[in-house]
Scaffold this motif. Structure first.
Motif, PDB file in Angstrom:
ATOM      1  N   UNK A  27     -12.281  19.559   0.529  1.00  0.00           N
ATOM      2  CA  UNK A  27     -11.385  18.683   1.278  1.00  0.00           C
ATOM      3  C   UNK A  27     -11.864  17.234   1.260  1.00  0.00           C
ATOM      4  N   UNK A  28     -13.132  17.005   1.034  1.00  0.00           N
ATOM      5  CA  UNK A  28     -13.658  15.645   0.993  1.00  0.00           C
ATOM      6  C   UNK A  28     -13.290  14.944  -0.310  1.00  0.00           C
ATOM      7  N   UNK A  29     -12.825  15.672  -1.301  1.00  0.00           N
ATOM      8  CA  UNK A  29     -12.537  15.094  -2.603  1.00  0.00           C
ATOM      9  C   UNK A  29     -11.097  14.600  -2.744  1.00  0.00           C
ATOM     10  N   UNK A  30     -10.285  14.749  -1.742  1.00  0.00           N
ATOM     11  CA  UNK A  30      -8.886  14.327  -1.826  1.00  0.00           C
ATOM     12  C   UNK A  30      -8.813  12.810  -1.709  1.00  0.00           C
ATOM     13  N   UNK A  31      -8.151  12.177  -2.668  1.00  0.00           N
ATOM     14  CA  UNK A  31      -7.909  10.739  -2.565  1.00  0.00           C
ATOM     15  C   UNK A  31      -6.396  10.539  -2.494  1.00  0.00           C
ATOM     16  N   UNK A  32      -5.957   9.919  -1.414  1.00  0.00           N
ATOM     17  CA  UNK A  32      -4.533   9.735  -1.170  1.00  0.00           C
ATOM     18  C   UNK A  32      -4.066   8.436  -1.795  1.00  0.00           C
ATOM     19  N   UNK A  33      -2.897   8.476  -2.413  1.00  0.00           N
ATOM     20  CA  UNK A  33      -2.253   7.281  -2.958  1.00  0.00           C
ATOM     21  C   UNK A  33      -1.162   6.850  -1.985  1.00  0.00           C
ATOM     22  N   UNK A  34      -1.032   5.569  -1.771  1.00  0.00           N
ATOM     23  CA  UNK A  34       0.014   5.066  -0.882  1.00  0.00           C
ATOM     24  C   UNK A  34       1.249   4.622  -1.645  1.00  0.00           C
ATOM     25  N   UNK A  35       1.134   4.558  -2.962  1.00  0.00           N
ATOM     26  CA  UNK A  35       2.245   4.142  -3.801  1.00  0.00           C
ATOM     27  C   UNK A  35       2.697   5.328  -4.651  1.00  0.00           C
ATOM     28  N   UNK A  45      -2.054  11.534 -15.693  1.00  0.00           N
ATOM     29  CA  UNK A  45      -3.356  11.441 -16.367  1.00  0.00           C
ATOM     30  C   UNK A  45      -4.202  12.688 -16.141  1.00  0.00           C
ATOM     31  N   UNK A  46      -4.226  13.180 -14.895  1.00  0.00           N
ATOM     32  CA  UNK A  46      -5.118  14.289 -14.551  1.00  0.00           C
ATOM     33  C   UNK A  46      -4.472  15.657 -14.698  1.00  0.00           C
ATOM     34  N   UNK A  47      -3.152  15.705 -14.797  1.00  0.00           N
ATOM     35  CA  UNK A  47      -2.464  16.991 -14.892  1.00  0.00           C
ATOM     36  C   UNK A  47      -2.377  17.732 -13.568  1.00  0.00           C
ATOM     37  N   UNK A  48      -2.578  17.025 -12.468  1.00  0.00           N
ATOM     38  CA  UNK A  48      -2.532  17.639 -11.134  1.00  0.00           C
ATOM     39  C   UNK A  48      -1.132  17.486 -10.542  1.00  0.00           C
ATOM     40  N   UNK A  49      -0.737  18.399  -9.655  1.00  0.00           N
ATOM     41  CA  UNK A  49       0.583  18.299  -9.020  1.00  0.00           C
ATOM     42  C   UNK A  49       0.617  17.177  -7.976  1.00  0.00           C
ATOM     43  N   UNK A  50       1.808  16.816  -7.577  1.00  0.00           N
ATOM     44  CA  UNK A  50       2.015  15.774  -6.576  1.00  0.00           C
ATOM     45  C   UNK A  50       2.535  16.419  -5.297  1.00  0.00           C
ATOM     46  N   UNK A  51       1.997  15.971  -4.154  1.00  0.00           N
ATOM     47  CA  UNK A  51       2.513  16.393  -2.859  1.00  0.00           C
ATOM     48  C   UNK A  51       3.083  15.160  -2.159  1.00  0.00           C
ATOM     49  N   UNK A  52       4.340  15.210  -1.798  1.00  0.00           N
ATOM     50  CA  UNK A  52       4.963  14.103  -1.075  1.00  0.00           C
ATOM     51  C   UNK A  52       5.011  14.454   0.400  1.00  0.00           C
ATOM     52  N   UNK A  53       4.621  13.515   1.244  1.00  0.00           N
ATOM     53  CA  UNK A  53       4.657  13.718   2.687  1.00  0.00           C
ATOM     54  C   UNK A  53       5.474  12.586   3.292  1.00  0.00           C
ATOM     55  N   UNK A  54       6.585  12.942   3.909  1.00  0.00           N
ATOM     56  CA  UNK A  54       7.429  11.916   4.513  1.00  0.00           C
ATOM     57  C   UNK A  54       8.053  12.483   5.778  1.00  0.00           C
ATOM     58  N   UNK A  55       8.474  11.593   6.673  1.00  0.00           N
ATOM     59  CA  UNK A  55       9.068  12.011   7.934  1.00  0.00           C
ATOM     60  C   UNK A  55       9.986  10.920   8.451  1.00  0.00           C
ATOM     61  N   UNK A  56      10.705  11.258   9.503  1.00  0.00           N
ATOM     62  CA  UNK A  56      11.548  10.279  10.168  1.00  0.00           C
ATOM     63  C   UNK A  56      11.476  10.515  11.671  1.00  0.00           C
ATOM     64  N   UNK A  57      11.693   9.475  12.433  1.00  0.00           N
ATOM     65  CA  UNK A  57      11.649   9.576  13.896  1.00  0.00           C
ATOM     66  C   UNK A  57      13.009   9.910  14.488  1.00  0.00           C
ATOM     67  N   UNK A  58      14.073   9.826  13.711  1.00  0.00           N
ATOM     68  CA  UNK A  58      15.404  10.055  14.256  1.00  0.00           C
ATOM     69  C   UNK A  58      15.827  11.486  14.118  1.00  0.00           C
TER      70      UNK A  58
END
Length: 58
Positions: A27-35, A45-58
């Motif tokens: 878990x310490x090896x996770x680097x989050x991208x903001x873009x 480049x790495x062949x790793x999957x992407x996880x998108x995390x998004x939410x809304x307040x409404x």
């Protein structure tokens, strides 16, 4: 009888501890991208999957 039960419990606790250490280290090896664009480039480049995390307040 007590000795046998104590050994089983000790073995169970030991196995749980051994099983959680790699998860904590990984878990310490996770680097989050903001873009999104940078994340997609890095995933290609790495062949790793992407996880998108998004939410809304409404």
């Amino acid at each position: 009888m007590f000795n046998s039960v104590f050994r089983r419990i000790s073995l169970g606790v030991l196995l749980l501890m051994i099983g959680t250490i790699p998860a904590l280290l990984a878990s310490a090896e996770i680097s989050w991208e903001k873009s999104l664009e940078n994340g997609i480039k890095e995933a290609e480049k790495t062949g790793k999957p992407i996880m998108l995390d998004f939410y809304t307040d409404t």
